[in-house]
Design an enzyme around this catalytic site. Structure first.
Site, PDB file in Angstrom:
ATOM      1  N   HIS A  65       0.841  -1.207   0.000  1.00 32.80           N
ATOM      2  CA  HIS A  65       0.000   0.000   0.000  1.00 32.80           C
ATOM      3  C   HIS A  65       0.874   1.254   0.000  1.00 32.80           C
ATOM      4  O   HIS A  65       0.678   2.157  -0.817  1.00 32.80           O
ATOM      5  CB  HIS A  65      -0.919  -0.024   1.225  1.00 32.80           C
ATOM      6  CG  HIS A  65      -1.728   1.222   1.423  1.00 32.80           C
ATOM      7  ND1 HIS A  65      -3.098   1.218   1.427  1.00 32.80           N
ATOM      8  CD2 HIS A  65      -1.373   2.520   1.636  1.00 32.80           C
ATOM      9  CE1 HIS A  65      -3.545   2.454   1.614  1.00 32.80           C
ATOM     10  NE2 HIS A  65      -2.505   3.260   1.760  1.00 32.80           N
ATOM     11  N   GLU A  66       1.833   1.306   0.924  1.00 32.91           N
ATOM     12  CA  GLU A  66       2.689   2.495   1.022  1.00 32.91           C
ATOM     13  C   GLU A  66       3.643   2.592  -0.161  1.00 32.91           C
ATOM     14  O   GLU A  66       3.889   3.681  -0.684  1.00 32.91           O
ATOM     15  CB  GLU A  66       3.440   2.505   2.349  1.00 32.91           C
ATOM     16  CG  GLU A  66       2.541   2.570   3.579  1.00 32.91           C
ATOM     17  CD  GLU A  66       1.536   3.714   3.568  1.00 32.91           C
ATOM     18  OE1 GLU A  66       1.804   4.764   2.940  1.00 32.91           O
ATOM     19  OE2 GLU A  66       0.462   3.567   4.184  1.00 32.91           O
ATOM     20  N   HIS A  69       2.079   4.216  -3.164  1.00 31.56           N
ATOM     21  CA  HIS A  69       2.064   5.685  -3.156  1.00 31.56           C
ATOM     22  C   HIS A  69       3.343   6.248  -3.779  1.00 31.56           C
ATOM     23  O   HIS A  69       3.300   7.207  -4.557  1.00 31.56           O
ATOM     24  CB  HIS A  69       1.919   6.223  -1.729  1.00 31.56           C
ATOM     25  CG  HIS A  69       0.550   6.071  -1.161  1.00 31.56           C
ATOM     26  ND1 HIS A  69      -0.566   6.652  -1.715  1.00 31.56           N
ATOM     27  CD2 HIS A  69       0.113   5.392  -0.063  1.00 31.56           C
ATOM     28  CE1 HIS A  69      -1.631   6.350  -0.987  1.00 31.56           C
ATOM     29  NE2 HIS A  69      -1.249   5.578   0.020  1.00 31.56           N
TER      30      HIS A  69
END
Length: 156
Positions: A65-66, A69
């Site tokens: 998820h991170e 980004h």
């Protein structure tokens, strides 16, 4: 953790046909967030406590998820944090659901909370929000009923 970062980075490199620099990683994030990506620094901060308490799910979901980004920022620049570009990376490249929030138990990282009520339910606000209400006369509204949150003072 490092293995998942490497695997995810390789998937992104194969999809976009370009190299990405491995981000700096630290485990000093506090509070209820599981992770935060610092786009310009190419850095990810993870919450050590939530990682230790939820190791498998954390590595499976939060790490990519991170990283997503950072990949989105490097490919598309400034776009919505969980917009279509980020969803593409999560769904198409990482083959993961594009969940924007974790579901981990936060009682060990949450800190002191204060009880408030509205017309439909009880809310527990952080000390920061409680102090804003008390010192700055800020009002918070319930997202469901739009009612004003009222402090439940145990000492009354």
């Amino acid at each position: 953790m490092q293995r998942k970062l490497n695997q995810s980075l390789l998937l992104a490199e194969a999809y976009f046909k370009r190299k990405f620099t491995m981000p700096e990683v630290n485990y000093e994030l506090r509070g209820i967030k599981a992770g935060v990506a610092y786009l310009q620094k190419n850095e990810i901060k993870f919450n050590r406590t939530l990682l230790q308490e939820n190791t498998d799910e954390f590595i499976r979901q939060v790490v990519p998820h991170e990283l997503a980004h950072l990949i989105v920022y490097q490919m598309f620049g400034r776009v919505k944090p969980h917009g279509k570009e980020w969803q593409l990376v999560m769904n198409e490249i990482f083959k993961l659901p594009a969940d924007t929030c974790h579901q981990f138990d936060i009682k060990n990282v949450q800190g002191k909370t204060f009880e408030y009520r509205c017309a439909c339910q009880t809310h527990f606000l952080t000390i920061r929000r409680h102090n804003k209400i008390m010192k700055e006369n800020i009002e918070y509204l319930c997202k469901k009923c739009r009612g004003k949150l009222v402090f439940v003072d145990d000492e009354e």
